[in-house]
Design an enzyme around this catalytic site. Structure first.
Site, PDB file in Angstrom:
ATOM      1  N   ARG A 286       0.885  -1.173   0.000  1.00 10.51           N
ATOM      2  CA  ARG A 286       0.000   0.000   0.000  1.00 10.51           C
ATOM      3  C   ARG A 286       0.920   1.218   0.000  1.00 10.51           C
ATOM      4  NH1 ARG A 286      -5.446   1.100   1.579  1.00 10.51           N
ATOM      5  NH2 ARG A 286      -5.738   3.118   2.586  1.00 10.51           N
TER       6      ARG A 286
ATOM      7  N   ARG B  29     -14.174  -6.860   2.015  1.00  9.15           N
ATOM      8  CA  ARG B  29     -12.729  -6.784   1.760  1.00  9.15           C
ATOM      9  C   ARG B  29     -12.066  -8.066   2.261  1.00  9.15           C
ATOM     10  NH1 ARG B  29     -10.023  -1.902   1.289  1.00  9.15           N
ATOM     11  NH2 ARG B  29      -8.215  -3.255   1.022  1.00  9.15           N
TER      12      ARG B  29
ATOM     13  N   CYS C 207     -16.126   3.498  -0.222  1.00 10.29           N
ATOM     14  CA  CYS C 207     -14.996   2.655   0.177  1.00 10.29           C
ATOM     15  C   CYS C 207     -14.516   2.938   1.599  1.00 10.29           C
ATOM     16  CB  CYS C 207     -13.850   2.804  -0.818  1.00 10.29           C
ATOM     17  SG  CYS C 207     -13.223   4.481  -0.989  1.00 10.29           S
TER      18      CYS C 207
ATOM     19  N   GLN D 257     -10.383  -3.078  -3.524  1.00  7.01           N
ATOM     20  CA  GLN D 257     -11.670  -2.509  -3.125  1.00  7.01           C
ATOM     21  C   GLN D 257     -12.755  -2.867  -4.128  1.00  7.01           C
ATOM     22  OE1 GLN D 257     -12.449  -0.575  -0.196  1.00  7.01           O
ATOM     23  NE2 GLN D 257     -14.458  -1.224  -0.955  1.00  7.01           N
TER      24      GLN D 257
ATOM     25  N   ASP E 241     -16.335   8.741  -3.120  1.00  2.00           N
ATOM     26  CA  ASP E 241     -15.137   8.664  -2.272  1.00  2.00           C
ATOM     27  C   ASP E 241     -14.911  10.063  -1.700  1.00  2.00           C
ATOM     28  OD1 ASP E 241     -12.842   7.777  -1.037  1.00  2.00           O
ATOM     29  OD2 ASP E 241     -11.661   7.550  -2.863  1.00  2.00           O
TER      30      ASP E 241
ATOM     31  N   HIS F  62      -6.998   1.063  -7.024  1.00  2.00           N
ATOM     32  CA  HIS F  62      -7.341   0.375  -5.769  1.00  2.00           C
ATOM     33  C   HIS F  62      -8.165  -0.873  -6.115  1.00  2.00           C
ATOM     34  CE1 HIS F  62      -7.883  -0.414  -1.689  1.00  2.00           C
ATOM     35  NE2 HIS F  62      -8.651   0.569  -1.306  1.00  2.00           N
TER      36      HIS F  62
END
Length: 300
Positions: free
Chosen positions: A104, A287, A259, A134, A219, A131
């Site tokens: 990450r 997730r 998310c 996700q 987001d 990402h």
């Protein structure tokens, strides 16, 4: 056999992604039924975090534990990466000790360089460009609640950021229509957008984007590393909050996703994220299950 990495959704075929979603749903069912399934005894996942995280760390760490393996948390403060060791050298060493590596970080180019010399699968747990993990959870959540996402319409309202880029790739891989509502100057990357062809359209009016949509998602307005732009972004995105009015433009059975973490009163109204159409908590839980399916796929 060459090593498979998961840096973007395009690293798997559409059929592989669909099978992975089905497997995630099955692993979730087995976990909730209390079945013990531990094929990863003796396996180690190295987790490199240059960006902070809640859901990513817990889901991967818990997932490896549930599968019988072990996860190592590594930050720049804990490793020679923070003292200037070349990225490729770290990759060569870690991939001789761990069975998979999750990263990450900020620049997507870093994870590409890392994967290029790694002996084991590398998983993108977020970069400034994509990402993909996700999106596995998002698609799983939609499938669980509304069935196949193929042929559906998704409305993305907000910044053309890494999440938006992964939704564009998802539209290609899962064959759905994506309407992106963003203010001028905050469009997704032109190359990612162009590759999606007519599956994706940019509009400026969030109501137009949401009209008839089966899924509305968003987001934060300012992602990690953009905090100094907060005031400027608040002005630019003032008309891009997902409100009850926006949701009323969508299909009658439309759902809402985010998310997380969410800023209530900014990109989403409290009444929406905490309302009956919101699937954010199932989405967050998924997730765990989607990444377990991904690890199983990559490690075999």
């Amino acid at each position: 056999m060459s090593v498979r990495h998961f840096l973007t959704l395009l690293d798997l075929s559409s059929d592989e992604l669909r099978a992975l979603i089905a497997r995630a749903i099955e692993l979730k069912r087995r976990h909730q039924a209390g079945e013990l399934y531990q094929p990863f005894k003796g396996k180690v996942l190295a987790m490199i975090f240059e960006k902070s995280s809640t859901r990513t760390r817990v889901s991967f760490e818990a997932g490896m534990a549930q599968l019988g393996g072990h996860a190592l948390f590594l930050s720049p403060r804990d490793t020679q990466l923070g003292r200037g060791e070349p990225l490729e050298d770290t990759a060569r060493v870690l991939s001789r000790m761990a069975d998979a590596i999750m990263i990450r970080t900020f620049e997507h180019e870093k994870i590409e360089r890392f994967a290029a010399v790694s002996r084991v699968p590398v998983i993108n747990a977020l970069t400034d460009r994509y990402h993909p993990c996700q999106l596995l959870a998002d698609v799983q959540t939609f499938v669980e609640h509304r069935g196949d996402i193929q042929g559906r319409t998704v409305a993305w309202i907000g910044d053309g950021n890494n999440m938006c880029h992964s939704y564009i790739n998802a539209a290609r891989q899962f064959d759905f229509r994506l309407h992106i509502a963003c203010p001028e100057g905050y469009d997704p990357a032109p190359d990612i957008l162009a590759a999606a062809g007519d599956r994706v359209a940019i509009v400026r009016d969030p109501r137009e984007a949401a009209t008839g949509a089966d899924l509305v998602t968003t987001d934060v307005w300012a992602s990690m590393g953009q905090e100094e732009e907060q005031a400027q972004r608040e002005r630019a995105f003032a008309d891009y909050q997902v409100t009850d009015e926006i949701m009323e433009c969508a299909a009658a059975d439309a759902v809402f996703m985010h998310c997380l973490p969410a800023h209530r009163g900014e990109e989403v109204a409290t009444s929406v994220i905490d309302g009956p159409r919101s699937l954010v908590w199932d989405q967050a839980e998924n997730r765990l299950h989607a990444q377990k399916a991904l690890l199983e796929f990559l490690l075999g």
